[in-house]
Design an enzyme around this catalytic site. Structure first.
Site, PDB file in Angstrom:
ATOM      1  N   LYS A 179       0.844  -1.192   0.000  1.00 31.78           N
ATOM      2  CA  LYS A 179       0.000   0.000   0.000  1.00 31.78           C
ATOM      3  C   LYS A 179       0.885   1.249   0.000  1.00 31.78           C
ATOM      4  O   LYS A 179       1.859   1.329   0.761  1.00 31.78           O
ATOM      5  CB  LYS A 179      -0.904  -0.016   1.232  1.00 31.78           C
ATOM      6  CG  LYS A 179      -2.092   0.909   1.161  1.00 31.78           C
ATOM      7  CD  LYS A 179      -3.048   0.615   2.299  1.00 31.78           C
ATOM      8  CE  LYS A 179      -4.320   1.463   2.182  1.00 31.78           C
ATOM      9  NZ  LYS A 179      -5.277   1.157   3.260  1.00 31.78           N
ATOM     10  N   GLU A 192     -19.456  -5.631   9.674  1.00 32.68           N
ATOM     11  CA  GLU A 192     -20.421  -4.911  10.498  1.00 32.68           C
ATOM     12  C   GLU A 192     -21.459  -5.830  11.130  1.00 32.68           C
ATOM     13  O   GLU A 192     -21.886  -5.589  12.269  1.00 32.68           O
ATOM     14  CB  GLU A 192     -21.108  -3.830   9.659  1.00 32.68           C
ATOM     15  CG  GLU A 192     -20.203  -2.670   9.251  1.00 32.68           C
ATOM     16  CD  GLU A 192     -19.389  -2.961   8.007  1.00 32.68           C
ATOM     17  OE1 GLU A 192     -18.570  -2.099   7.630  1.00 32.68           O
ATOM     18  OE2 GLU A 192     -19.561  -4.053   7.407  1.00 32.68           O
ATOM     19  N   ARG A 248     -25.388  -2.316   6.889  1.00 28.81           N
ATOM     20  CA  ARG A 248     -24.986  -3.689   6.612  1.00 28.81           C
ATOM     21  C   ARG A 248     -25.241  -4.608   7.805  1.00 28.81           C
ATOM     22  O   ARG A 248     -25.252  -5.824   7.664  1.00 28.81           O
ATOM     23  CB  ARG A 248     -23.500  -3.726   6.220  1.00 28.81           C
ATOM     24  CG  ARG A 248     -23.156  -2.771   5.098  1.00 28.81           C
ATOM     25  CD  ARG A 248     -21.722  -2.884   4.658  1.00 28.81           C
ATOM     26  NE  ARG A 248     -21.527  -4.039   3.789  1.00 28.81           N
ATOM     27  CZ  ARG A 248     -20.406  -4.291   3.127  1.00 28.81           C
ATOM     28  NH1 ARG A 248     -19.372  -3.486   3.246  1.00 28.81           N
ATOM     29  NH2 ARG A 248     -20.305  -5.349   2.358  1.00 28.81           N
TER      30      ARG A 248
END
Length: 645
Positions: free
Chosen positions: A286, A372, A400
């Protein structure tokens, strides 16, 4: 077209077809130029940076090997797709990212034929890709479907549900696992690359299939043992046992920044004749290629405008504390007094402020990953054992976990505290991240208390209220960004449940505000005074339970009652209207009959723009409130003047 002498190859690429005309020997230079252009663009616009820098070589390789857009390329979450946008004809608009009328910060079907599926919430790519692959099978098409899923997105249950389903199907689906932080299995240098190329190649697969056919002539126990031995040997050297058990052919891991490794593997995968899902495990870094992003991945996941040379981000001077930090600091104070308070986040520790909480209480902070549903039920489990969990989620992500809110929390009346960040409109992130629906979908659930902070001081008191409340689930919502600059309390004081407050006294019009539009309502009340309209302003504080006494007083003593909220139709205003109807208040006639109006977010998905523009478009700023009051009073000409003033 924005061009530069430092990007001579990129300047010639207006679509992936142009990229595919280049020799392979020039692709590394294309990747170098693409990385520079991505950094340059995001330094001007702000946005997501680290994830996109990590997939530059992968983006080049995918568009080079596959025939996009005929081959469907799906980017999970979408914030890793900035390099993809540059290569797919959107370079000239890349510096409009996340601005009004400009490019979305995520993939978007209406924006380009190269975006076959819109994505801003994570972990959807495999499900969507499988649907497209099955559609190809049903239609007799031979095209490829490629789903690029980040490692963080692999922590969500939806990804495993999709892989489990895909493994039982015979449709052609290619899954690229972009492993940039989890390090599921690090690449073991040249041997790893060689093995990945070998097992993805036609010769290996042909021999493997021939041996399978021969093996079926052997006794069953011998065949099963031989098959397991081959799988064990391959997975021992290459990893991927979990995926193979799901019925997905695993290839990798390979270096996602080495085009010499990726290109032959992707070509082999592209040319697979067998049906069924294939997963290519690609290891990336990243923030690759930009030192500040490599050094601080979390800070450079999403950035403001920044200086390319130093990496220093340009941040506006704050006028007031940020709501997220106010919540976190208030929670730290409450947790210092109560060791039963714990905090839960779903892969958003800095976004929800729980990184601040974690510094003080590392053993009482739980990041469950992008999950979630699990976060909500995990919190329910903690609550069932006497703990006081604060489940901190963005409003849009709480959607969600809605079934878990109903089934696992509310039905059992467990005291889970929902801290709902990003309530209301969110500016540059647009419709996918706007917190428009939580009041409506939570307010219809029995047992739950729903609060909204009018300002940063109220948020401190609501954190204290949630900490003290043990009678069942409770939710507090607050917006993105800075507060309004009110005086802050030293510590929070629990509020009386279901009680609002009068902020300004008047006698003709009453405006009942729920949430952070209160400051705009107070501005409107000042402006209305100039029109000779005496206005009462009240802060409801609670959508559920409603302050019925306050509501009835306002209805009885004013000609007009208006509610305002940063939420969709079906929320606070609807609850008020239902109560007024039940009490017969709206049945009256004659000159003193109550005129009731509700101001909510429009029934559309609003595009990304500056927050103040979005609220003006939504009709929820001070000018809109003044116009609504005047028009309700029948003063249409004054209402028109107020709109253009």
């Amino acid at each position: 077209m924005t061009t530069s002498s430092t990007t001579p190859l990129l300047d010639t690429i207006h679509s992936p077809a142009d990229l595919r005309r280049l020799p392979e020997s020039e692709l590394a230079q294309v990747a170098k130029e693409l990385r520079e252009e991505t950094i340059s663009a995001v330094s001007v616009t702000g946005g997501h940076l680290g994830a996109g820098l990590g997939v530059v070589e992968l983006t080049v390789a995918l568009h080079y090997v596959f025939d996009t857009p005929q081959d469907r390329l799906i980017w999970d979450v979408g914030h890793q797709a900035y390099p993809h946008k540059i290569l797919t004809g959107r370079r000239e608009r890349i510096r409009t990212l996340r601005r009004g009328g400009g490019l979305s910060g995520f993939t978007r079907r209406s924006e380009s034929e190269y975006d076959p599926f819109g994505a801003a919430h994570s972990s959807t790519s495999i499900s969507a890709g499988l649907g497209m692959a099955v559609a190809n099978t049903l239609s007799g098409k031979n095209g490829n479907v490629i789903a690029v899923i980040g490692d963080g997105a692999m922590s969500a249950g939806m990804a495993y549900e999709a892989m489990n389903n895909a493994g039982a199907m015979h449709s052609r689906l290619i899954i690229i696992l972009n492993d940039n932080e989890m390090s599921i299995a690090p690449p073991a240098g040249a041997l790893s690359a060689y093995l990945a190329r070998l097992v993805s190649g036609g010769a290996y697969r042909s021999v493997r299939e021939a041996v399978k056919q021969l093996g079926r002539l052997l006794p069953r126990f011998v065949y099963d043992r031989a098959r397991k031995t081959e799988e064990f040997a391959r997975n021992f050297w290459a990893g991927g046992t979990m995926f193979e058990e799901l019925g997905i052919y695993y290839v990798g891991p390979i270096d996602g920044h080495n085009l010499d490794q990726m290109l032959p593997v992707l070509k082999n995968v592209r040319d697979f004749k067998e049906t069924g899902p294939i997963l290519v495990h690609v290891v990336t870094q990243k923030g690759k290629g930009y030192a500040p992003a490599e050094a601080t991945k979390d800070k450079y996941h999403a950035v403001n405008m920044f200086d390319v040379v130093t990496g220093k981000q340009v941040k506006p001077k704050p006028n007031a504390p940020v709501y997220t930090n106010v919540f976190a600091e208030a929670l730290v104070k409450e947790a210092a007094k109560d060791d039963k308070i714990v905090a839960i986040t779903a892969a958003m520790p800095s976004g929800t402020g729980l990184d601040i909480f974690q510094k003080s209480f590392p053993d009482r902070t739980f990041d469950v990953g992008i999950a979630e549903q699990h976060a909500v039920t995990f919190a329910a489990g903690l609550a069932s054992e006497g703990y006081k969990p604060f489940c901190a989620l963005y409003s849009t992500f709480l959607q969600r976990g809605y079934d878990q809110v109903v089934h696992d929390v509310a039905i059992q009346n467990l005291p889970v505290r929902f801290a709902i960040d990003r309530a209301g409109l969110v500016g540059a992130d647009g419709a996918t991240h706007a917190g428009s629906f939580d009041v409506a979908f939570l307010g219809i659930v029995p047992n739950i208390v729903v609060m909204a902070a009018a300002d940063e001081a109220e948020l401190v008191h609501m954190v204290a209220t949630a900490a003290a409340y043990d009678a069942g689930p409770i939710a507090l919502r607050y917006p993105r960004g800075e507060g309004v600059g009110v005086e802050m309390p030293v510590e929070g004081k629990p509020l009386e449940i279901g009680r609002g407050r009068i902020v300004r006294e008047g006698n003709k019009v009453a405006i009942l505000s729920f949430g952070a539009r209160l400051a705009e309502v107070l501005k409107a009340a000042e402006d209305l005074a100039g029109y000779g309209v005496s206005t009462t302003v009240a802060d409801a504080r609670f959508a559920k339970p409603l302050d019925v006494d306050l509501l009835m007083r306002l209805a009885a003593n004013h000609e007009v009652l208006i509610t305002i909220e940063e939420g969709s139709v079906g929320g606070f205003g609807s609850f008020v209207a239902q109560k007024l109807t039940d009490e017969g208040v709206l049945d009256g006639a004659g000159p003193r009959a109550l005129k009731f109006r509700s101001m909510v977010l429009p029934d559309v998905f609003q595009d990304h723009d500056k927050p103040e523009k979005l609220y003006a478009q939504a009709g929820l700023d001070a000018k809109a409130v003044v116009a609504k009051v005047l028009s309700t009073l029948g003063r249409e000409s004054d209402a028109l003047k107020s709109r253009i003033a």
